[in-house]
Design a protein around this motif. Sequence first.
Motif, PDB file in Angstrom:
ATOM      1  N   TYR A  30       0.824  -1.212   0.000  1.00 35.53           N
ATOM      2  CA  TYR A  30       0.000   0.000   0.000  1.00 35.53           C
ATOM      3  C   TYR A  30       0.854   1.255   0.000  1.00 35.53           C
ATOM      4  N   GLU A  31       0.183   2.383  -0.159  1.00 35.32           N
ATOM      5  CA  GLU A  31       0.788   3.707  -0.041  1.00 35.32           C
ATOM      6  C   GLU A  31      -0.199   4.644   0.644  1.00 35.32           C
ATOM      7  N   VAL A  32       0.323   5.634   1.332  1.00 31.37           N
ATOM      8  CA  VAL A  32      -0.489   6.733   1.862  1.00 31.37           C
ATOM      9  C   VAL A  32       0.131   8.022   1.332  1.00 31.37           C
ATOM     10  N   ILE A  33      -0.656   8.774   0.555  1.00 31.97           N
ATOM     11  CA  ILE A  33      -0.135   9.965  -0.125  1.00 31.97           C
ATOM     12  C   ILE A  33      -0.925  11.183   0.335  1.00 31.97           C
ATOM     13  N   PRO A  34      -0.286  12.135   1.009  1.00 31.34           N
ATOM     14  CA  PRO A  34      -1.033  13.330   1.396  1.00 31.34           C
ATOM     15  C   PRO A  34      -1.236  14.242   0.188  1.00 31.34           C
ATOM     16  N   SER A  35      -2.342  14.953   0.190  1.00 28.83           N
ATOM     17  CA  SER A  35      -2.605  15.909  -0.887  1.00 28.83           C
ATOM     18  C   SER A  35      -3.024  17.223  -0.239  1.00 28.83           C
ATOM     19  N   TYR A  36      -2.355  18.310  -0.627  1.00 31.83           N
ATOM     20  CA  TYR A  36      -2.625  19.622  -0.056  1.00 31.83           C
ATOM     21  C   TYR A  36      -3.229  20.509  -1.132  1.00 31.83           C
ATOM     22  N   SER A  37      -4.422  21.029  -0.871  1.00 28.94           N
ATOM     23  CA  SER A  37      -5.105  21.931  -1.822  1.00 28.94           C
ATOM     24  C   SER A  37      -5.063  21.387  -3.251  1.00 28.94           C
ATOM     25  N   GLY A  38      -5.343  20.119  -3.393  1.00 31.78           N
ATOM     26  CA  GLY A  38      -5.411  19.526  -4.735  1.00 31.78           C
ATOM     27  C   GLY A  38      -4.071  19.066  -5.293  1.00 31.78           C
ATOM     28  N   HIS A  39      -2.971  19.216  -4.516  1.00 33.04           N
ATOM     29  CA  HIS A  39      -1.639  18.805  -4.983  1.00 33.04           C
ATOM     30  C   HIS A  39      -1.163  17.575  -4.232  1.00 33.04           C
ATOM     31  N   PRO A  40      -1.196  16.411  -4.855  1.00 30.77           N
ATOM     32  CA  PRO A  40      -0.608  15.237  -4.197  1.00 30.77           C
ATOM     33  C   PRO A  40       0.885  15.494  -3.946  1.00 30.77           C
ATOM     34  N   PHE A  41       1.328  15.230  -2.737  1.00 27.88           N
ATOM     35  CA  PHE A  41       2.686  15.584  -2.294  1.00 27.88           C
ATOM     36  C   PHE A  41       3.653  14.468  -2.673  1.00 27.88           C
ATOM     37  N   ARG A  42       4.722  14.849  -3.423  1.00 24.62           N
ATOM     38  CA  ARG A  42       5.761  13.862  -3.793  1.00 24.62           C
ATOM     39  C   ARG A  42       5.156  12.612  -4.445  1.00 24.62           C
ATOM     40  N   LEU A  43       4.234  12.866  -5.369  1.00 21.34           N
ATOM     41  CA  LEU A  43       3.470  11.760  -5.952  1.00 21.34           C
ATOM     42  C   LEU A  43       4.364  10.726  -6.633  1.00 21.34           C
ATOM     43  N   ARG A  44       5.279  11.204  -7.501  1.00 18.53           N
ATOM     44  CA  ARG A  44       6.167  10.274  -8.211  1.00 18.53           C
ATOM     45  C   ARG A  44       6.924   9.384  -7.227  1.00 18.53           C
ATOM     46  N   GLU A  45       7.437  10.031  -6.177  1.00 20.42           N
ATOM     47  CA  GLU A  45       8.250   9.296  -5.201  1.00 20.42           C
ATOM     48  C   GLU A  45       7.421   8.198  -4.520  1.00 20.42           C
ATOM     49  N   HIS A  46       6.171   8.531  -4.179  1.00 17.80           N
ATOM     50  CA  HIS A  46       5.299   7.505  -3.576  1.00 17.80           C
ATOM     51  C   HIS A  46       5.066   6.357  -4.554  1.00 17.80           C
ATOM     52  N   LEU A  47       4.896   6.690  -5.840  1.00 13.72           N
ATOM     53  CA  LEU A  47       4.593   5.645  -6.821  1.00 13.72           C
ATOM     54  C   LEU A  47       5.825   4.810  -7.149  1.00 13.72           C
ATOM     55  N   VAL A  48       7.000   5.427  -7.056  1.00 15.90           N
ATOM     56  CA  VAL A  48       8.244   4.669  -7.231  1.00 15.90           C
ATOM     57  C   VAL A  48       8.408   3.698  -6.053  1.00 15.90           C
ATOM     58  N   ARG A  49       8.066   4.175  -4.840  1.00 18.53           N
ATOM     59  CA  ARG A  49       8.148   3.272  -3.684  1.00 18.53           C
ATOM     60  C   ARG A  49       7.119   2.148  -3.809  1.00 18.53           C
ATOM     61  N   LEU A  50       5.927   2.473  -4.330  1.00 18.82           N
ATOM     62  CA  LEU A  50       4.930   1.424  -4.574  1.00 18.82           C
ATOM     63  C   LEU A  50       5.521   0.347  -5.480  1.00 18.82           C
ATOM     64  N   GLN A  51       6.200   0.797  -6.540  1.00 17.21           N
ATOM     65  CA  GLN A  51       6.797  -0.174  -7.471  1.00 17.21           C
ATOM     66  C   GLN A  51       7.813  -1.053  -6.735  1.00 17.21           C
ATOM     67  N   SER A  52       8.633  -0.462  -5.861  1.00 22.18           N
ATOM     68  CA  SER A  52       9.623  -1.330  -5.208  1.00 22.18           C
ATOM     69  C   SER A  52       8.952  -2.251  -4.197  1.00 22.18           C
ATOM     70  N   SER A  53       7.848  -1.824  -3.560  1.00 26.90           N
ATOM     71  CA  SER A  53       7.108  -2.749  -2.687  1.00 26.90           C
ATOM     72  C   SER A  53       6.523  -3.907  -3.510  1.00 26.90           C
ATOM     73  N   LEU A  54       5.939  -3.571  -4.666  1.00 31.54           N
ATOM     74  CA  LEU A  54       5.372  -4.624  -5.531  1.00 31.54           C
ATOM     75  C   LEU A  54       6.469  -5.588  -5.970  1.00 31.54           C
ATOM     76  N   ASP A  55       7.619  -5.036  -6.376  1.00 36.22           N
ATOM     77  CA  ASP A  55       8.739  -5.895  -6.777  1.00 36.22           C
ATOM     78  C   ASP A  55       9.156  -6.790  -5.604  1.00 36.22           C
ATOM     79  N   GLY A  56       9.153  -6.204  -4.398  1.00 38.14           N
ATOM     80  CA  GLY A  56       9.590  -6.947  -3.212  1.00 38.14           C
ATOM     81  C   GLY A  56       8.709  -8.146  -2.904  1.00 38.14           C
TER      82      GLY A  56
END
Length: 289
Positions: A30-56
């Motif tokens: 899973y991932e938890v991604i905060p979003s401030y005023s419509g801007h997901p914070f560090r979105l790419r980084e969260h999705l890259v971490r998702l990929q490494s969790s899936l790979d793991g």
Amino acid sequence: MIYLNGEWMPIDQARIPVLDRGFIFGDGVYEVIPSYSGHPFRLREHLVRLQSSLDGVRIVNPYGLDRWEELVREIVAKNPWEDQGVYLQVTRGVAPRDHAFPKDAKPTVFMMSNPLVTPPQSQREKGVAVVTVADNRWLRCDIKSVSLLANCLLRQAAVDEGAVESVLLRDGMLTEGSASNIFVVRDGVIVTPPKTNFILPGITYDVVIELARANGLPLEIRQVSEAEVRSADELWMTSSTKEVLPISTLDGKPVGHGDNAGKPGPLAARMNQLYQDYKRTVMRAPVKA
Ligand code: PDD
């Protein structure tokens, strides 16, 4: 509105088969991604971490990065709150119960968003209580797995003591919190453990390290002993929802020394300010369609 396997619906209409391996085995990430005023914070980084969790855990990512970005922006747009916490999880899918991977299961994708709950001002100003607990989790804490039973037990141990988080120690060394990373300040130097299999590589952890470097704050990334935690000048926890939260007591004893004992220290205040300023620059960027 939530997202389940390609469809949008109100959460009370969402249904998952009981044989989903997420339900049976906790077989998912899973991932938890905060979003401030419509801007997901560090979105790419969260999705890259998702990929490494899936790979793991050897689940094939059902979507590419761009599709994931679209979906996260879409769920933020579909929900009414100014600041949101987007939760997404991918499980190995539905199959008859057998530990070995099913040959042809399709991953289950679930995404929801909730109002983002960050610590109240009083906690930011006064700091919070934590307790130390032995880190008895598995050896792949770098994977953001939905199998969170150990983390739940560790967090509850803190709550049972009237504390908000547990600080985990493994073989005399600091690892992290039950759902956060931990920073220590000693003699004006910010210290935190390196990214290994013993900790989750936090997105907030990365931001704090970048901000420290960009602002010339002394920083060391190295192993931290239990003794160093217990005699620290300052302790903080970081996470997407806690942001940078100072710790005022550890096992009932005040953190820090002299006039600052039991109060958030100067570097916590500085880092908090830097973090809030950084968030504001992110929020000024135009919202992508
Ligand atoms: N938890 N370590 C653990 C074990 C965590 O569960 C988390 C986050 C972190 C901090 O990571 P980040 O800065 O990327 O949020 C560290 C989330 C918030 C949760 O499970 O709700």
